[in-house]
Structures are given as structure tokens and as C-alpha cells.
Design an enzyme around this catalytic site. Structure first.
Site, short mmCIF file in Angstrom:
data_model
loop_
_atom_site.label_atom_id
_atom_site.label_comp_id
_atom_site.label_asym_id
_atom_site.label_seq_id
_atom_site.Cartn_x
_atom_site.Cartn_y
_atom_site.Cartn_z
CB VAL A 84 29.74 -26.65 -40.64
CG1 VAL A 84 30.60 -25.85 -39.82
CG2 VAL A 84 30.21 -26.47 -42.24
CB CYS A 85 32.08 -28.69 -35.87
SG CYS A 85 31.91 -29.33 -34.31
#
Length: 184
Positions: A84-85
Site C-alpha cells: 500500500v502507498c
């Protein structure tokens, strides 16, 4: 103030007692998988993902590492690794948050409000900006193909699962045939 290990224990137990299915890895509290359902009224509604959570030694002062195990088409999630960013979590992470915040606030917001200007998946970001209708269709295709309950119940990675896996009994051989017998 309680110690980080007590806090870790408390947060994981709180997550386990909630509506989320939690599967520990190696019987520890540092790594575990959580079953996550796509938010209602989103493109991801109906999707089910296995989310890998790794808690750093400095948790809760340092944010957890979060990744999707099964595939998802999203600009802020790396398609290959599922990462995930981290900006989404790191920019707003505080020791005041617990693991429930990740699953009840951060991940739903990530799926509801993708940010194509800060991508980890360039294809998803580009498609989202150029052709929103086609992007929406591809998200739904990924949900159908990779985000169903049956996709997360098998803990083996995709590469290892398959019909070509043969046990020693089926092949008629064993390690003893290769290595020989041990000397007395």
C-alpha cells in the site's frame, strides 16, 4: 503508559475480537493476515482481500506495514507486491491510532478515494485519469477474478498452488531414494 509490547498485544487482541478474521503467522503478534471486505457503495464492494500486516518493533510509534496478498487494481497499491502507498498511513499515523483504524478508516478511504497523482501502479493511475469508465470496469474484473472468499482461503501463494504439485507418495519417490539411508 504501557510498553509497546503490551500495546501491540492489546491492539491485536482488539482486532481479533472485532468482526475481522485474523490469522497469525508463526504464532506471533508481529505478522498476521486479516480478511478485509471492500467498502460498501464503492467499486470494490463485494471484494474480499487478505491483508498482510507487519508490526515494526517501534509499533505503535511507527506505523504498521500493510499489503494486499491477493491482487487488486488500484493506483496506490503495487500490483506485484500488494504494498500500500505508505504515505496514506505514514502521513496521518499517530500512536493514538490502533489497528482497527487501519481496517475501519485508512483502507476504506484508500479504496474510496484513489489518488492517481501519487501512484504505485502506473497502469491503474494512467487508466483512471484517461478513461474512468474502462478503469471502473477493470477494477470490477479484478474483484471478480482475484477478490472472492475462495481466493483468500488458500494460504499458499498462487505460484505454489496448482495441479502440477505431486506428493512423494504420488510420484513413487521420497527423499530416502535421493539421499540414501543414513549410516548407523
Amino acid at each position: 503508559m504501557s510498553s509497546p509490547s503490551k500495546r501491540r498485544e492489546m491492539d491485536v487482541m482488539k482486532l481479533m475480537m472485532s468482526d475481522y478474521t485474523v490469522e497469525t503467522i508463526n504464532d506471533g503478534l508481529n505478522e498476521f493476515n486479516v480478511e478485509f471486505h471492500g467498502p460498501k457503495e464503492s467499486l470494490y464492494e463485494g471484494g474480499v482481500w487478505k491483508i498482510r500486516v507487519e508490526l515494526p518493533d517501534a509499533y505503535p510509534y511507527k506505523s504498521p506495514s500493510i499489503g494486499f496478498v491477493n491482487k487488486i487494481f488500484h493506483p496506490n497499491v503495487d500490483e506485484l507486491s500488494g504494498s500500500v502507498c505508505l504515505d496514506v498511513i505514514n502521513q496521518s499515523w499517530s500512536p493514538m491510532f490502533d489497528l482497527l483504524n487501519v481496517f475501519e478508516v485508512f483502507l476504506p478511504q484508500l479504496l474510496l478515494y484513489p489518488n492517481p497523482s501519487d501512484p504505485l501502479n502506473g497502469d491503474a493511475a494512467s487508466l483512471m485519469m484517461k478513461d474512468r469508465k474502462l478503469y471502473d470496469q477493470k477494477v470490477k474484473e479484478y474483484c471478480e477474478r482475484y477478490a472472492k472468499k475462495e481466493h483468500i482461503t488458500n494460504s499458499m501463494p498462487e505460484e505454489e498452488s496448482g495441479d502440477d504439485h505431486i506428493t512423494d507418495e504420488e510420484s513413487g519417490s521420497s527423499d530416502d531414494d535421493i539421499a540414501g539411508h543414513a549410516d548407523p
